[in-house]
Design a protein around this motif. Sequence first.
Motif, short mmCIF file in Angstrom:
data_model
loop_
_atom_site.label_atom_id
_atom_site.label_comp_id
_atom_site.label_asym_id
_atom_site.label_seq_id
_atom_site.Cartn_x
_atom_site.Cartn_y
_atom_site.Cartn_z
N ARG A 93 0.83 -1.22 0.00
CA ARG A 93 0.00 0.00 0.00
C ARG A 93 0.86 1.25 0.00
O ARG A 93 0.47 2.26 -0.56
CB ARG A 93 -0.90 0.03 1.23
N VAL A 94 2.02 1.19 0.66
CA VAL A 94 2.86 2.39 0.75
C VAL A 94 3.72 2.55 -0.49
O VAL A 94 3.91 3.64 -1.00
CB VAL A 94 3.74 2.34 2.02
N LEU A 95 4.25 1.44 -1.00
CA LEU A 95 5.19 1.51 -2.11
C LEU A 95 4.52 1.40 -3.47
O LEU A 95 5.03 1.91 -4.47
CB LEU A 95 6.25 0.40 -1.98
N GLY A 96 3.42 0.68 -3.52
CA GLY A 96 2.71 0.52 -4.79
C GLY A 96 3.44 -0.32 -5.80
O GLY A 96 3.15 -0.26 -7.00
N ASN A 97 4.39 -1.12 -5.37
CA ASN A 97 5.18 -1.94 -6.29
C ASN A 97 5.35 -3.31 -5.64
O ASN A 97 5.89 -3.41 -4.53
CB ASN A 97 6.53 -1.28 -6.55
N GLU A 98 4.89 -4.35 -6.31
CA GLU A 98 4.88 -5.67 -5.67
C GLU A 98 6.27 -6.20 -5.36
O GLU A 98 6.50 -6.76 -4.28
CB GLU A 98 4.13 -6.66 -6.57
N ALA A 99 7.18 -6.03 -6.31
CA ALA A 99 8.53 -6.56 -6.10
C ALA A 99 9.21 -5.85 -4.92
O ALA A 99 9.84 -6.49 -4.08
CB ALA A 99 9.37 -6.41 -7.36
N GLU A 100 9.06 -4.53 -4.89
CA GLU A 100 9.66 -3.77 -3.77
C GLU A 100 8.99 -4.14 -2.46
O GLU A 100 9.66 -4.24 -1.43
CB GLU A 100 9.51 -2.27 -4.02
N ALA A 101 7.69 -4.31 -2.49
CA ALA A 101 6.97 -4.67 -1.26
C ALA A 101 7.45 -6.03 -0.74
O ALA A 101 7.62 -6.22 0.46
CB ALA A 101 5.46 -4.71 -1.53
N GLU A 102 7.69 -6.97 -1.65
CA GLU A 102 8.18 -8.28 -1.21
C GLU A 102 9.57 -8.15 -0.60
O GLU A 102 9.87 -8.79 0.42
CB GLU A 102 8.22 -9.25 -2.40
N ASP A 103 10.42 -7.34 -1.22
CA ASP A 103 11.76 -7.14 -0.68
C ASP A 103 11.70 -6.55 0.73
O ASP A 103 12.41 -6.98 1.64
CB ASP A 103 12.58 -6.20 -1.58
N VAL A 104 10.85 -5.54 0.89
CA VAL A 104 10.70 -4.89 2.20
C VAL A 104 10.16 -5.87 3.22
O VAL A 104 10.65 -5.95 4.35
CB VAL A 104 9.79 -3.65 2.09
N ALA A 105 9.14 -6.64 2.84
CA ALA A 105 8.55 -7.60 3.77
C ALA A 105 9.56 -8.65 4.20
O ALA A 105 9.66 -9.00 5.37
CB ALA A 105 7.32 -8.26 3.13
N GLN A 106 10.35 -9.13 3.25
CA GLN A 106 11.36 -10.14 3.59
C GLN A 106 12.42 -9.54 4.51
O GLN A 106 12.84 -10.17 5.49
CB GLN A 106 12.01 -10.69 2.31
#
Lengths: 129, 192
Positions: B42-55
């Motif tokens: 929701r904050v980044l709006g980019n799935e790949a980046e969101a996955e990196d952040v979550a990991q």
Amino acid sequence: MVDDSKKEDGLEMFFAEAQADAARNPSNDLMARVLADAADVQAVSLAQGVMVMTPAATGGGVAGLLSAIGGWFGASGVVAAGLTGLVMGFYLPDQIDTVLNGQVSSILGEDAANLLPGFETLTLTAMAE
Amino acid sequence: MDPDIETLDDDALMVLFANADPSAAKLLTTRLLPRALGHALRVLGNEAEAEDVAQEAMLKLWNAAKDWDQGGAARPSTWLYRVVANLCVDRLRKSGRSVGMDPDFDPADDAPGPLEALEHSGRLAALDGALAKLPERQRQAVVLRHIEGLSNPEIALALDIGVEAVESLTARGKRALAAALQGQKEALGYGG
């Protein structure tokens, strides 16, 4: 006068839909990467000799043992004492092999049985370094 | 997995994790990763980046387990939101984005089928589009409060700000969202 309640209602409807969508199912790949990271961190802890516990493969309720272990940590101060290289394996052997020569009971005192259900079947093995 | 372990709260699972219990890792991941991923997305709006952040956030959680204060102020979920928030801010600042999402990001892209699903994804897309226009701090505060359901004190912990600042951010963010979405309600099926 501005009717703020309608604006609030409008937002609440959007939020309600978003709440249902809040959590995103991680891909299998992401799950695997996160769990691999977890395993790596735990492996490093093991290699450094941080206390490790292995729940019994058979019998008993884990929750009872776990809550007892939490109480044991609190009561015995083992963690505070910084013991390392100690591996506890919970087994159901025919006989108890207490390598520490009864030190557990001396640490726990008369509360040993209360704090550790199944204490009579507890085996402590010091990990040789 | 022993069913008893599933009754333990996240704090207790952190202690178990620190003691090398693999079931604790799996259960914490199941409970915490979806929301971390959802918030990052929701904050980044980019799935790949969101996955990196979550990991990356989950890795920080694993490393924090050995020193975890079971009776501390922050629950693991709140602590994780804070880490995700900070990682998202870092990413946005490094890429020069303080507002706005990936223009190609469309949460409704894979929405299938029936009219209701289309309307639902359309509303979510409209909300996400409006959220994207908010300054990053307002966006995080509004998302954490009204979508993730955190309390103001929990948001204050997550964003490392005071409770009054949280209230101010959410109030301003909601005013901006209301203005952006007011004209679209009928078109999105909220008419009447």
